[in-house]
Design a protein around this motif. Sequence first.
Motif, mmCIF file in Angstrom:
data_model
loop_
_atom_site.group_PDB
_atom_site.id
_atom_site.type_symbol
_atom_site.label_atom_id
_atom_site.label_comp_id
_atom_site.label_asym_id
_atom_site.label_seq_id
_atom_site.Cartn_x
_atom_site.Cartn_y
_atom_site.Cartn_z
ATOM 1 N N ARG A 384 34.130 13.862 -22.495
ATOM 2 C CA ARG A 384 33.226 14.936 -22.907
ATOM 3 C C ARG A 384 33.819 16.251 -22.428
ATOM 4 N N ILE A 388 31.573 18.523 -26.144
ATOM 5 C CA ILE A 388 32.063 17.869 -27.358
ATOM 6 C C ILE A 388 32.874 16.652 -26.952
ATOM 7 N N TYR A 389 32.569 15.516 -27.544
ATOM 8 C CA TYR A 389 33.263 14.285 -27.209
ATOM 9 C C TYR A 389 34.554 14.160 -28.021
ATOM 10 N N THR A 396 36.766 12.062 -33.105
ATOM 11 C CA THR A 396 35.448 12.600 -32.728
ATOM 12 C C THR A 396 34.301 11.678 -33.160
ATOM 13 N N HIS A 399 31.490 11.804 -30.676
ATOM 14 C CA HIS A 399 30.632 12.993 -30.780
ATOM 15 C C HIS A 399 29.593 12.812 -31.877
ATOM 16 N N THR A 402 26.924 10.254 -30.663
ATOM 17 C CA THR A 402 26.037 10.828 -29.652
ATOM 18 C C THR A 402 25.082 11.833 -30.271
ATOM 19 N N THR A 403 25.581 12.680 -31.186
ATOM 20 C CA THR A 403 24.737 13.682 -31.830
ATOM 21 C C THR A 403 23.643 13.020 -32.656
ATOM 22 N N GLY A 441 29.436 22.115 -32.129
ATOM 23 C CA GLY A 441 30.598 21.243 -32.283
ATOM 24 C C GLY A 441 30.979 20.945 -33.712
#
Length: 482
Positions: A384, A388-389, A396, A399, A402-403, A441
């Motif tokens: 992270r 932003i992952y 990504t 990311h 997770t989002t 992101g």
Amino acid sequence: MAKVDAEPSSPHQLWHSVDALLGRGRVPLSQDIGATAFHGFFNAKVAGVRASTADAPPPSFTPAPTGCEFRVLRPITTTDVIRAVKAQPDKQCSNYPFQTRVLKSNIDTLASFLTELFNRSLSSGAVSIAFKAAYVTPLLKKSDLDPANVQSYRPIANLSVLSKLLERLVAQQLLDYLNESKLLPDLQSTYRPHHSSETAVVKVLTDILKALDGGDLAILTLLDLSAAFDTVDRGILLRRLETSYGLQGCVDRRTHFVRCGAFKSVPTLVLRGVPQGSVLGPILFLLYTADLVLLIQRHDLCPHLYADDTQIYGTCDPSATATLTDKMSACVDDVALWMCSNRLQLNAGKTEVLWCATSRRQHQISREPTRVGTDFVQSARSVRDLGIYLDSDASTKAHVSTTVSSCFNVLRQIRSICRSVTPPVLQSLFVSLVLSRLDYGNAALAGLPTRELSRQTSVSPECWCAAHFFGKQVRSRFIATT
């Protein structure tokens, strides 16, 4: 519902009530830890860093370009004050009785008095004692940490509204000088126009993707500091400001105390560090650490800084991973030594390493851990970076996952209270808690395959159901976002 509807003019209280409805309230402070104990722990943590760096060699200083000097601040005008107040965030220091909304609604009357007060402070080099006193609120670092353990908390400093207003006016003059003299480091994204944490990550990710497209591998190291802002040495800071930036002045003594509910600790002098809750604090910190950019580049590696977050990355041919790993370790050694000389401390235990390669070249990634000081850090599958992952295959995917997960979780919470609040409140929740997550992101997702982007837009059916309550304006914004 009546209570929430009665609070639209008080955002702080409104969100406090909404958080209670959503079950999002902060974990209360442990009753077993008093204000004095928190104060002692925070001071002891800084003292520990000072003790661990006491034997380090003296710091070095990069001289400022010829002719760069900033000796005197220009007088502040009433127009400056009015403009700064109107741009002031609607935040309130509960330890200071003067409310921000009162200040804004009466600024035309108060501007001349504030202008006189601020100009006297600038000409004399001294400010009111009330401006230099901060109260510290212990805040749990993560919700899953033990609230009964004092080490689970971080100190959050709160300063008065007028103190931040004066700092904001001074900061504008300082930044104008630094930008005109080109003294801000190019690869530091804090306090630069059109730069943010998101653009910092996009710059790093773009460089990595270019290397992967050329058949190379990349390594990214994310450094973590221990109590970075609180351990800045003021003597070193003053000398660096004068030597490297042509700034002169003195440091006023500040005080702080810890407050827990109705109880507070005895105020003490702040002998080191820059206030993280202030306006000037982050600017002074980035000037303090700017030499790290050149230090990292001397190792043929790429740096990018955002406040106290340091990113170091490099690329190589698949056959040279061992050489690049050794180069990264040597660079981190020099960074750690530089930090010790400047009374900062690298937290090797929280430093992360990520090897990147295309999905077809994943087998060429080095499986050997990277040495970080005396520790060995295994490459992660994702990290992270500034919210932003990033994945080892630079996709990504983490990311997006997770989002989407966080958006659905919030939407479920909003749905549970939709009959208890009015449409305007629901609209605020939707924009603040859902759209903000989808917005942040997005630039890092450019070029992602459609099958991955569709996961991000999978939130849309739920959002359309929620947006049904909010009107066309929110729906149109959502369409533009996704």
